[in-house]
Design a protein around this motif. Sequence first.
Motif: not given
Length: 541
Positions: A446-470
């Motif tokens: 019940a406390r075992s974690f299989s892992g192997n679960r995929p993800s991507s990480t998307i990073v922007v420097e800020d949340l200025e209007p330009e970054s939201v557009g990107r």
Amino acid sequence: MTKYRFHHDPLHRRLLEQAGRMNGPDCHLERLVAADRRLDAFSAMGGGVFYDFSRQRVDESVMDLLFELTEAADVGRQFAAMAAGEKVNVTENRAALHMAARSFSSSPAMVDGRDAKAELQDVLEQIRPFSKAVHQGEITGSTGQAFSHVVVVGIGGSYLGTEFVACALEAFADKNLSLDFLANVDIHNFSSVWSRIVPEKTLWVVISKSYTTVETMANEDLIRRHMQAVGLNPAWHMVTVTSKGSPGDQGTGQELAAFHMFDFIGGRYSVTSAVGGVPLSLYLGYERFERFLKGAEEMDRHALEAPPKDNLPLIAALIGVWNASFLGYPQTAIVPYAFPLRKLAAHIQQLNMESNGKSVDAAGNKLDEPAGTMIFGEPGTNAQHSFFQLAHQGKAFPIDFIGVLNPQTQLDEGRFKGVGHQQELWANLLAQSTALAMGKPSDDPARSFSGNRPSSTIVVEDLEPESVGRLLAFYEAKTIFEAFVWGINPFDQFGVELGKVTAGKLRTEMAARNRDEAHDFSEVDPINRRYLQMLFNGRLD
Ligand SMILES: O=P(O)(O)OC[C@H]1O[C@](O)(CO)[C@@H](O)[C@@H]1O
């Protein structure tokens, strides 16, 4: 050259074989991420965004085949053809020129002998002075009071993108002007909005490309009734955004203003056209809307010009197809670790699922299995307290984590447990993607974690209007690249029609009963007849 068909291409079989290998113990993410220079080799930077796919279940052999698939599907040429104004929406014989709405270059975008970009620019030049005149109180309601409430009346792409951007940039909003959304035909939506606004100070922005969508037309009619009931001329409190020649285009001749949208931009791709331009310029000021457009343009240029192996939305699209069609994940979650991005998933849900939820390819061939991915999501860290139990120990699904380095606010964050809030947020973001990938064995199942679960990480420097557009343009391009790999048309949406036609038949029955109490729904199928009886009786029995 034989016509490309996703499931019939030789690469499809080879990728299935790679998926079989990837499901083996030697390819657990714990091993993949341990490879030398994993992050350098499985990340890309471009268009003002960092894209980390090191925790996706891919290795170099898989990526090489996916890039070969890009060639086989002729994705680059199709994307360039779309940008050039070719009629890539083959089932409706239309172009798809949402990128022209935010292109500040001088090159035209010709469609049927007209320069689409010039038409779009003309609308922007109409929006700029209009929004300024409203802010300066030169344009007022019929009682001479300045507007302090704007309500977008529209549904689907006529409001979801705008709601996402308005929410993302709320910190920059004009505090003297509130923005609400009236999308649903459910009277509770109208009553909620009506309870918050002051009719004399309210500007209703009715947005509908077709001007036939029943929810929007019913709400427009209701607004007119209630405005008239309080002695106001609704026409002086209303602007329309609709396509040229739609039933709403003629307008009553009294609207404060009428703005055009065009058939070469689909609703779910329309937030950078007048659909977003009118409400967002009123809410944020035209200059910030223009900065949002410039951010989107920056990502568009990257999507058009970057070579496949450096192309962020293309890589993300290839991984989207790999996860959906080869690793067999039917869903993907979008989890932005940024409270302002809390409406992003709802917009991407329509953008991606209405574009790619298809069962035939662009040539009309039935796909061996439907294309598309089910999208859902909530912001982090909230998601950790709702569906992350299943994410870690239930049916696995890929996740797009989105991180922002610098928050919009300068508020004092404190130092709880020695860190500020933004650092705490990032500790959780990185912990979740790590734990999902690595897992943790335990003698206690019940406390075992299989892992192997995929993800991507998307990073922007800020949340200025330009970054939201990107971010917006990243997901639009990803959606379209995915479609071109599957070989489908992402720009039509015939799947929404059957429900509308069926509702029309039931509406006719209800209207008949409203006219004549003796109308007994005898023509309605037994199941729906029971519901109509419950509805008109207001009782379950
Ligand atoms: O802008 P309209 O024509 O009212 O359409 C609203 C929405 O309905 C759809 O046609 C179907 O969901 C969407 O594509 C569109 O954004």
